[in-house]
Structures are given as C-alpha cells and as structure tokens.
Design a protein around this motif. Structure first.
Motif, mmCIF file in Angstrom:
data_model
loop_
_atom_site.group_PDB
_atom_site.id
_atom_site.type_symbol
_atom_site.label_atom_id
_atom_site.label_comp_id
_atom_site.label_asym_id
_atom_site.label_seq_id
_atom_site.Cartn_x
_atom_site.Cartn_y
_atom_site.Cartn_z
ATOM 1 N N GLN A 68 -33.829 0.559 -22.658
ATOM 2 C CA GLN A 68 -32.828 0.157 -23.240
ATOM 3 C C GLN A 68 -31.609 0.011 -22.402
ATOM 4 O OE1 GLN A 68 -31.811 1.575 -27.314
ATOM 5 N NE2 GLN A 68 -30.742 -0.290 -27.764
ATOM 6 N N SER A 358 -37.749 7.098 -27.522
ATOM 7 C CA SER A 358 -37.360 5.820 -27.484
ATOM 8 C C SER A 358 -35.849 5.732 -28.080
ATOM 9 C CB SER A 358 -38.099 4.735 -27.886
ATOM 10 O OG SER A 358 -37.654 3.713 -28.119
ATOM 11 N N TYR A 360 -34.449 3.047 -29.037
ATOM 12 C CA TYR A 360 -34.513 2.108 -29.939
ATOM 13 C C TYR A 360 -34.587 2.676 -31.262
ATOM 14 C CZ TYR A 360 -35.059 -1.379 -26.358
ATOM 15 O OH TYR A 360 -34.701 -2.318 -25.318
ATOM 16 N N GLU A 361 -34.899 3.963 -31.602
ATOM 17 C CA GLU A 361 -35.209 4.626 -32.689
ATOM 18 C C GLU A 361 -33.955 5.376 -33.238
ATOM 19 O OE1 GLU A 361 -39.908 4.685 -32.114
ATOM 20 O OE2 GLU A 361 -39.056 6.502 -31.984
ATOM 21 N N GLU A 364 -27.294 3.415 -32.031
ATOM 22 C CA GLU A 364 -26.607 3.321 -30.950
ATOM 23 C C GLU A 364 -25.107 3.811 -30.785
ATOM 24 O OE1 GLU A 364 -27.078 -0.726 -32.763
ATOM 25 O OE2 GLU A 364 -28.341 1.132 -32.206
#
Ligand SMILES: Cc1cc2nc3c(=O)[nH]c(=O)nc-3n(C[C@H](O)[C@H](O)[C@H](O)COP(=O)(O)OP(=O)(O)OC[C@H]3O[C@@H](n4cnc5c(N)ncnc54)[C@H](O)[C@@H]3O)c2cc1C
Length: 419
Positions: A68, A358, A360-361, A364
C-alpha cells in the motif's frame, strides 16, 4: 471501578515506546508489556552498529515501501523525526545529526536509547514488564483478549497492541511467530523477504575478488531498467557483495525481478576519459606486462580480473600489445562490472523484513485491525519497510505513537459508554 488493562506484545522499539506513550495519556490503566526474551529491547542495542541511528532528519513516506504505497505518510505526520528527537530529549537523550541526516544519541551509544526507555518505564507504577513470556496464542472472547504463553500462562486484557517485529535477526527475538499468531486470527501477510542485507550474486564473478573493499558507485537495474544508485563502500565476499550501499539498495530485491548490479569502479571519470587513460598507460607502461598494468589505478586483484574478463588470458601478456578492443572492453568493465543478483544473505543477517501483515487490513489512521476490534499492530510486523539510515526505527516510533494514542482513546471512550 476496576482498572482496564492494555497488553503490549513484544518489548522492542514499539513495545517500550508504546508503554510510555500510553501512561502519558492515561494514568488509570494497567499496562503490561509481554516479552519472550529474558530482557527487553535486545535489538535496540544492536542498532546502528551499537550507536543506534534512531531517526533520520529527512524521513518522508518516500523512504518506505509496502504493497500500500504511501501508507506511512499519515503516521510520519503525526509523529515526525523532530517528535522522536523531542521524545528522547525529554527522556534525557541529546541528539547528534551525522551524514545524510542520520540521527544518533549524542553519546553514540545504543544503550543510551534503551536505558532512557527502561528508566522511564521503571518510574511508572502502572507499567509492568513480563519477560520470558513467549506468546503462542491470542484469542478474543467477548470484549476480552486472552494472551497465552508457551508455558501455559495467560494474561487477560481489554485491548492489545501487537508488536513482535518481523523475521530479521531472530537471535535478537523477532522470529516471525507473531505474524503466524495474527494469521490464525484471519490476517493475511505479504511475501516476507530479508532486507537491509548483503546480496548474493553469481559466485564465479565475485569469488576471486573476495575480501576486496572499494569505493565506487553501485547501480541497480531490473533487466534493462535503471532503478537506483548509491555511492560508497562495497565489499566483495565469497557469496556476493556487502557494504553500506549494498544494504541500502537491497530493499529492491523484494520489489523487482531480474535484479542486476553494475559497479562503477571509477565514478569520477567518464568511459571516454578512462579509455584515454588506458591508452596512455599502454605507452607509459610499455616495458612491463599485464600483471602490473593496473598498478596505482585499481586494486591489483581487481585489475587482474578485469584484464581476464576482457580476453587477456595470461598476465604475462605485454602491455605494449594491448589492442583497441582490449582497452574498450577493460573500460566497459571498469564502468559497469555486472553481477546478477540471485538472492539475499537471509533473515539471520538482515536488519529488517520486507513485507508483513497486509496494511489493507488495518485502519489507516489508527492501526486498529479491521478484522479484530481492539487489536492494534505497529512496527516491523506490518508490511512497511524503510530505507537504511534510521528510517525503520522512525517507523517504529511513529506507528507506535498513533496506535497507542488511538487505542487509549478508544479505551477511554468505551469506559464512558459503560458508566
Ligand atoms: C543489527 C540491526 C541493526 C539495525 N540498525 C538500525 C538502525 O540503526 N536504525 C534503524 O532505524 N533501524 C535499525 N534496525 C531495524 C530496527 O531495529 C527495527 O526495524 C525495529 O527495532 C523494529 O521495531 P519493532 O518493535 O517493530 O520490532 P523489534 O524491535 O524486533 O521488537 C519485537 C520484540 O518482540 C519480541 N517478540 C517476538 N515474538 C514474541 C512473542 N511470540 N512473544 C513475546 N514477545 C515476542 C521480540 O523478542 C522483540 O523484543 C536494525 C536492525 C538490526 C537487526
């Protein structure tokens, strides 16, 4: 009312700083740091060759990599290198800025950083450190977390900050087990590759150069595509290349296929200029043979290899007989000694791990897990890796700060809701 408990798994850079951030915001919670080793912060002592390059004045999201892109930006804005310097100043550590913005404690002792963290923690009644607590399982039942050690002990907590690092330098504690524990909770992990590490190359091109240290320019390519270059010391080893610029560029191995290194042994000279010098040497040294041709120009053994690679089989070959083609080939070798990168030198020798859980999990802005509420992650366990030069510890402090602040805020909000 019974005090809430925050458990921090891993007593490394993140774990120790997190406990201090937490007690700073909330005095009325129990903070427990669970560390598998007999002492906390062992890795900190090994950082920066024992001097601890604890941040970098130039730290920006551009120094960090992961699936990311730009994930680190928000965290660095919330807790910058200046904040890290200020944080340690308030713990008694003055800073020293050296080359390329690298920041060290003024004492140039990594132990200063660890001692500063430990002294502060020791002075806080609400922080408890449990060493030799090797976590093997994390479970959530209702609103509570159950953290089990390999020898059957259990800690119950309301929130968890999980910071067990990556797989690099496992003798200092981080062996990747933490990643497996979170995978069991449903988290996924990107490919894990050693980073900030020596690089392995085709052995026949480096074996004869073993032990030679040069100062040159290292350029990295993916096939024909130029990626990045670094100037500095390069050391040839039995298996490949080492040295500060190799470490710096080693992060590319995780991100690109068909990685090729080209070493420029005379970066201050153009190829045209080198050809001129080599031609002049043909005249000047016409009385000797190739064994002495590079004397005073390059390392002798390196010169011999360059001659051999340019089609001169025997060093007894007379300098005066050098052809235009020989000179052209030698100049090419000097400007771009090409090595195929076949691997890294492994997790045991690497400083950081490229890849991780990850991002994405994870939220943010808070680093809370999107799969398990109340669970936060920070530091090297996540898929964020930085350049060499204090960037990885800065990521540890920045992510630790945000995760801790968010976690405590949510604990305080939960409490209000429950009253
Ligand atoms: C030799 C070396 C030199 C380095 N030099 C620098 C430098 O100068 N500057 C820089 O920015 N970065 C440097 N780094 C990288 C930097 O140290 C790390 O990126 C940083 O320490 C990561 O912090 P962390 O808290 O996420 O993980 P770690 O510091 O690895 O801490 C994780 C902790 O969790 C513990 N743990 C692991 N599993 C468990 C478990 N199952 N149960 C309980 N505890 C567990 C480990 O024992 C460890 O104490 C260096 C690394 C190495 C190896």
């Amino acid at each position: 009312m019974k005090k809430k408990t925050l458990a921090i798994v891993g007593g490394g850079a993140v774990g120790l700083s997190s406990s201090i951030f937490a007690q700073d915001i909330a005095k009325d919670i129990n903070i427990i740091v669970l560390e598998k080793m007999d002492r906390v912060g062992k890795k900190i002592l090994a950082t920066g060759n024992g001097r601890c390059n604890f941040t970098n004045m130039n730290a920006s999201y551009k120094n960090y990599y992961g699936e990311q892109e730009g994930f680190s930006k928000y965290f660095l804005e919330q807790f910058s290198s200046k904040d890290a310097i200020d944080f340690f100043y308030k713990l008694g550590v003055l800073h020293l800025v050296l080359e390329n913005g690298k920041v060290y404690p003024y004492s140039e002792q990594a132990s200063s950083i660890l001692d500063a963290l430990r002294l502060k923690i020791d002075s806080c009644d609400n922080i408890e450190i449990k060493t030799e607590f090797d976590v093997k399982e994390l479970k959530k039942n209702g609103n509570k977390f159950y953290i089990k050690s390999i020898d059957g002990k259990t800690v119950i907590a309301d929130k968890v900050i999980f910071a067990t690092g990556g797989l690099s330098s496992p003798k200092l504690g981080s062996d990747g087990k933490g990643i497996k524990i979170l995978k069991a909770l449903g988290h996924s992990c990107t490919k894990l590759i050693p980073s900030l590490v020596q690089l392995k190359t085709d052995p026949q091109k480096v074996k004869a150069l073993k032990g030679i240290k040069i100062t040159g320019n290292l350029k990295m390519y993916s096939g024909d595509k130029f990626l990045k270059e670094e100037f500095g010391e390069i050391l040839f080893t039995e298996y490949g290349i080492s040295g500060p610029c190799v470490f710096q560029l080693s992060t590319l191995f995780a991100r690109y296929n068909n990685l090729i290194a080209k070493i420029d042994f005379m970066p201050n000279f153009s190829k045209k200029h080198i050809i001129k010098i080599l031609k002049e040497r043909k005249e000047i040294l016409s009385y000797t043979n190739m064994e002495n041709y590079f004397n005073g120009l390059l390392n002798k053994r390196l010169g011999n290899i360059i001659a051999k690679n340019s089609g001169i089989e025997k060093l007894s070959f007379n300098v005066k007989d050098l052809t235009k083609e020989h000179i052209e080939k030698m100049a090419s070798q000097i400007k771009a000694y090409t090595l195929n990168i076949i691997d890294t030198n492994g997790f045991n020798n690497s400083q950081v791990t490229s890849g991780g859980l990850s991002t994405y999990e994870f939220n943010e802005k808070t680093l809370e897990s999107k799969l398990v509420s109340g669970l936060y992650c920070a530091g090297e366990i996540l898929d964020v890796v930085g350049d060499c030069g204090g960037y990885n510890l800065q990521w540890a402090w920045s992510s630790s700060y945000v995760a801790t602040k968010s976690c405590i805020k949510s604990m305080q909000n939960n409490r209000k809701e429950n009253i």
